[in-house]
Scaffold this motif. Sequence first.
Motif, PDB file in Angstrom:
ATOM      1  N   GLY A 183       4.040  24.981  57.715  1.00  0.00           N
ATOM      2  CA  GLY A 183       3.010  25.089  58.738  1.00  0.00           C
ATOM      3  C   GLY A 183       3.471  25.771  60.004  1.00  0.00           C
ATOM      4  O   GLY A 183       2.874  25.571  61.073  1.00  0.00           O
ATOM      5  N   LYS A 184       4.496  26.619  59.924  1.00  0.00           N
ATOM      6  CA  LYS A 184       5.032  27.298  61.100  1.00  0.00           C
ATOM      7  C   LYS A 184       4.983  28.805  60.894  1.00  0.00           C
ATOM      8  O   LYS A 184       4.780  29.290  59.779  1.00  0.00           O
ATOM      9  CB  LYS A 184       6.492  26.868  61.353  1.00  0.00           C
ATOM     10  N   ARG A 185       5.210  29.514  61.996  1.00  0.00           N
ATOM     11  CA  ARG A 185       5.354  30.966  61.929  1.00  0.00           C
ATOM     12  C   ARG A 185       6.828  31.329  62.070  1.00  0.00           C
ATOM     13  O   ARG A 185       7.572  30.717  62.836  1.00  0.00           O
ATOM     14  CB  ARG A 185       4.549  31.664  63.021  1.00  0.00           C
ATOM     15  N   THR A 186       7.222  32.351  61.342  1.00  0.00           N
ATOM     16  CA  THR A 186       8.598  32.839  61.396  1.00  0.00           C
ATOM     17  C   THR A 186       8.772  33.767  62.589  1.00  0.00           C
ATOM     18  O   THR A 186       7.884  34.560  62.919  1.00  0.00           O
ATOM     19  CB  THR A 186       8.943  33.594  60.107  1.00  0.00           C
ATOM     20  N   ALA A 187       9.932  33.669  63.208  1.00  0.00           N
ATOM     21  CA  ALA A 187      10.329  34.633  64.233  1.00  0.00           C
ATOM     22  C   ALA A 187      11.624  35.299  63.792  1.00  0.00           C
ATOM     23  O   ALA A 187      12.462  34.674  63.128  1.00  0.00           O
ATOM     24  CB  ALA A 187      10.517  33.948  65.577  1.00  0.00           C
ATOM     25  N   VAL A 188      11.780  36.579  64.143  1.00  0.00           N
ATOM     26  CA  VAL A 188      13.013  37.318  63.878  1.00  0.00           C
ATOM     27  C   VAL A 188      13.343  38.140  65.118  1.00  0.00           C
ATOM     28  O   VAL A 188      12.458  38.488  65.907  1.00  0.00           O
ATOM     29  CB  VAL A 188      12.892  38.255  62.651  1.00  0.00           C
ATOM     30  N   TYR A 189      14.619  38.457  65.290  1.00  0.00           N
ATOM     31  CA  TYR A 189      14.992  39.431  66.315  1.00  0.00           C
ATOM     32  C   TYR A 189      14.621  40.814  65.813  1.00  0.00           C
ATOM     33  O   TYR A 189      14.668  41.092  64.620  1.00  0.00           O
ATOM     34  CB  TYR A 189      16.486  39.354  66.608  1.00  0.00           C
ATOM     35  N   ASN A 190      14.264  41.690  66.744  1.00  0.00           N
ATOM     36  CA  ASN A 190      13.861  43.016  66.288  1.00  0.00           C
ATOM     37  C   ASN A 190      15.081  43.806  65.810  1.00  0.00           C
ATOM     38  O   ASN A 190      16.227  43.473  66.113  1.00  0.00           O
ATOM     39  CB  ASN A 190      13.102  43.764  67.376  1.00  0.00           C
ATOM     40  N   GLY A 191      14.833  44.849  65.074  1.00  0.00           N
ATOM     41  CA  GLY A 191      15.874  45.696  64.503  1.00  0.00           C
ATOM     42  C   GLY A 191      15.534  46.159  63.105  1.00  0.00           C
ATOM     43  O   GLY A 191      15.826  47.296  62.730  1.00  0.00           O
ATOM     44  N   SER A 192      14.899  45.275  62.332  1.00  0.00           N
ATOM     45  CA  SER A 192      14.545  45.660  60.958  1.00  0.00           C
ATOM     46  C   SER A 192      13.568  46.826  60.945  1.00  0.00           C
ATOM     47  O   SER A 192      13.550  47.612  59.980  1.00  0.00           O
ATOM     48  CB  SER A 192      13.936  44.460  60.220  1.00  0.00           C
ATOM     49  N   GLU A 193      12.793  46.963  62.018  1.00  0.00           N
ATOM     50  CA  GLU A 193      11.795  48.034  62.049  1.00  0.00           C
ATOM     51  C   GLU A 193      12.431  49.421  62.108  1.00  0.00           C
ATOM     52  O   GLU A 193      11.756  50.438  61.872  1.00  0.00           O
ATOM     53  CB  GLU A 193      10.832  47.841  63.228  1.00  0.00           C
ATOM     54  N   HIS A 194      13.739  49.493  62.419  1.00  0.00           N
ATOM     55  CA  HIS A 194      14.412  50.791  62.490  1.00  0.00           C
ATOM     56  C   HIS A 194      14.919  51.273  61.136  1.00  0.00           C
ATOM     57  O   HIS A 194      15.347  52.422  61.011  1.00  0.00           O
ATOM     58  CB  HIS A 194      15.594  50.709  63.463  1.00  0.00           C
ATOM     59  N   LEU A 195      14.911  50.400  60.141  1.00  0.00           N
ATOM     60  CA  LEU A 195      15.377  50.782  58.809  1.00  0.00           C
ATOM     61  C   LEU A 195      14.211  51.310  57.974  1.00  0.00           C
ATOM     62  O   LEU A 195      13.109  50.750  58.007  1.00  0.00           O
ATOM     63  CB  LEU A 195      16.014  49.585  58.106  1.00  0.00           C
ATOM     64  N   ASP A 196      14.463  52.357  57.231  1.00  0.00           N
ATOM     65  CA  ASP A 196      13.443  52.913  56.341  1.00  0.00           C
ATOM     66  C   ASP A 196      13.114  51.894  55.258  1.00  0.00           C
ATOM     67  O   ASP A 196      14.010  51.395  54.560  1.00  0.00           O
ATOM     68  CB  ASP A 196      13.965  54.207  55.723  1.00  0.00           C
ATOM     69  N   ALA A 197      11.826  51.571  55.127  1.00  0.00           N
ATOM     70  CA  ALA A 197      11.409  50.547  54.157  1.00  0.00           C
ATOM     71  C   ALA A 197      10.071  50.955  53.555  1.00  0.00           C
ATOM     72  O   ALA A 197       9.017  50.459  53.947  1.00  0.00           O
ATOM     73  CB  ALA A 197      11.305  49.187  54.841  1.00  0.00           C
ATOM     74  N   PRO A 198      10.081  51.855  52.597  1.00  0.00           N
ATOM     75  CA  PRO A 198       8.808  52.355  52.049  1.00  0.00           C
ATOM     76  C   PRO A 198       8.051  51.351  51.200  1.00  0.00           C
ATOM     77  O   PRO A 198       6.838  51.506  50.998  1.00  0.00           O
ATOM     78  CB  PRO A 198       9.253  53.567  51.213  1.00  0.00           C
ATOM     79  N   GLN A 199       8.721  50.302  50.676  1.00  0.00           N
ATOM     80  CA  GLN A 199       8.050  49.401  49.741  1.00  0.00           C
ATOM     81  C   GLN A 199       7.814  47.991  50.283  1.00  0.00           C
ATOM     82  O   GLN A 199       6.940  47.280  49.775  1.00  0.00           O
ATOM     83  CB  GLN A 199       8.869  49.300  48.439  1.00  0.00           C
ATOM     84  N   GLN A 200       8.581  47.586  51.266  1.00  0.00           N
ATOM     85  CA  GLN A 200       8.485  46.216  51.765  1.00  0.00           C
ATOM     86  C   GLN A 200       8.258  46.228  53.277  1.00  0.00           C
ATOM     87  O   GLN A 200       9.087  46.745  54.027  1.00  0.00           O
ATOM     88  CB  GLN A 200       9.764  45.436  51.448  1.00  0.00           C
TER      89      GLN A 200
END
Length: 723
Positions: free
Chosen positions: A376-393
């Motif tokens: 029943g919670k929302r996940t938080a992450v530090y940013n950075g993953s958005e800089h990696l190429d991820a065409p499928q996920q």
Amino acid sequence: MPTAHADGPREGPAGAAEPSAPPSVIPRPTEWHALDGNTSLTRRTRVLIDPRTASATALPAGRAELPGPARQSVRQLATRLRTEIGQVTGVTPRLTSGGRPAAGDIVLTLTDQGAPDGEGPLGAEGYRFDSRGPVRIEAASTHGLYYGTRTLLQLLRATADDHREVPRATATDRPAQRIRMVHLDAGRKYWRIPYLENLIRRMGDQKLNTLLLHLSESEGFRLDSPRFPGLADPEHSYSRADIEHLKAFAARHHVQLMPGLELPGHATVISEAFGIGFGSGENPCTGAHTHSHLTPDWIIDMTSERAVEKSKEIVDEFAGWFDAPLFSIGAEEVPGQLAQCPRVQDHLAASPDVSTLGDLLNRYINTLDDVVTSHGKRTAVYNGSEHLDAPQQQVHFPVVFLAWEGTGAEPAVPGHDEIAIGPFYDTPNNYHHTYPDEPWMYDGWAPSTAPDMLGAGVTNWADYNFWADDGYFEQHMAGARAILADRAWNRSATPDTLADFRARAARVGDPPGTTPAPVPPRVQGRPSHHWTFADASYPSGWTYAGSPGNTLLAKDVAGGLSGTSYIIDNPTPVPGVHGRAWRFDSDRDGVGFGGLDVAEPWTVSVRVRASARTPDQVLLSSKAGALKLMQHGTGKVGFTRYGAADHSFEHTLPLDRWTRLTWVATPGHTVLYADGERIGAIDASIPLPLRSIGTEKASLRGDVDDLVTWDEALSPGEVRRLR
């Protein structure tokens, strides 16, 4: 039953009551109309509540996903308020359900009625305040009632003498941002519970609503569960009972206790505990596939089904320990060179749903997000993953990004809610040397109210200060924390200078119940600290996460202030006078201790073999001052009080031979000895600086051995015997 404004007609905010200078309240109310005179609290003062809502925590208009539900009822809040008023004023009001209020009473009311200014409902945290007599606080939830009572208590604390006068005013007060956060690195450093309790008191008083405890890092895991024996050291971690205590304590101060873990990177302690790192097993990744100062086990193997399942087990266990609406899993700084590891390449070639390292990371995030959302919670992450190429996920849309990049003025990660933390970093070591820019925060930062900008947070990191005093970090965070509380609540242009704001904060002071910071007893008859620079292993509760030669341990064999060197540039262990010494050859070489300055008298003695002359060489430093092997401008041994004076003795340190230097300080007087012989004295002194060896720009050149401090002034005979 108390009813709104039963004492007669109200003075409207228009007309005589015009917006005025800020009251002594942190954060500054968003709307404040000062009136003439005061309302007095007396021994007849009562706290009145409506019996119909005494057990309620919120009305429908006061419920929201963020910051999370209020858990304190009106009656519980009122009971606590009467105690706090007694602590501030010496007068403890009586608690009454119903009745007609008198002029000196305090009335707490839950209401669904919107704000009279036409700007909509009060929401989950807003409140109305009217102190014309009686003092009335109205809100749609006990979050708002609590914040209104904080305004009342701060006004009382800021008044002179008996603190029983409340300035007459009316206000409607609502926050600009939903999340107003403090982030503590509790993975690298273990924080004592009394400090955390004081921090929570201060946060509630300043209307900060989220404490993110970042409970795992490469060097340590701070949650002790019988489900994972050996993962955490019981002496330096928090049990389920500890967390339940902190949650209940935080709830009374309307602070959400938000947990944070660090997966898949920053995870050496987890990888080694379960053998699930990229450096484990057949065909492992190597140092070439990670950051140069780390090992491949710094990253959990996202290609391994066993590693992913263990990650899910860990998140599932600890998501159940907490009740805050957000749960951080970290997910930052996965090195791009990991994509060149054959194990990763083989997995990508064999898996139809991932084709890049970015896909692999995002799939891992989403897998753990499924576990978090099941609680029943929302996940938080530090940013950075958005800089990696991820065409499928793509990272699931509800995941919140803790943005450590960007200015904090506008959202930086499209398509996701975020919380700005980067501009407010406090990493007080001489490698990162990041401190919140308080003048900019107060005068230049305009907090965003964009729908996808949830809020902001002052963020502590404990790199290379693993065993620092809690108070060392508090020194660096307190000012920025107050400013963030003020600006994230009220984003309008600041009405005064930063100096004026600091003066207001000083007048308000600490909230009731705050306990004094522990004062370490002065050590007599023996050294207070002693660093031999001998080879040593990290103590129980901390995992060595570096590659060989990085983050070396400087063990304090006399006291509790061990330190580490930094990354990339490190001193080199070499033969010393007795055993090992450390060789420093770069301004980036240093050792972080994180100790508090020690008032005079004190003594410092060290063996040093200088190898080169540079314009400024620092032995020990703090924010306030430094002991110098080579003083700026003279090249002689000395000491500095920053912002005041540089002092030099008539002694130049020789090169290429061992010298024992000893400083002996009493208030207003410092004596220097070299090899036991008195060199001279200066009629000035500084507190003993214990932040670090070196500064971010001026370390030493040469070898250091046998660094010792005393909390007393050694006699000339005692100094001679040190040889």
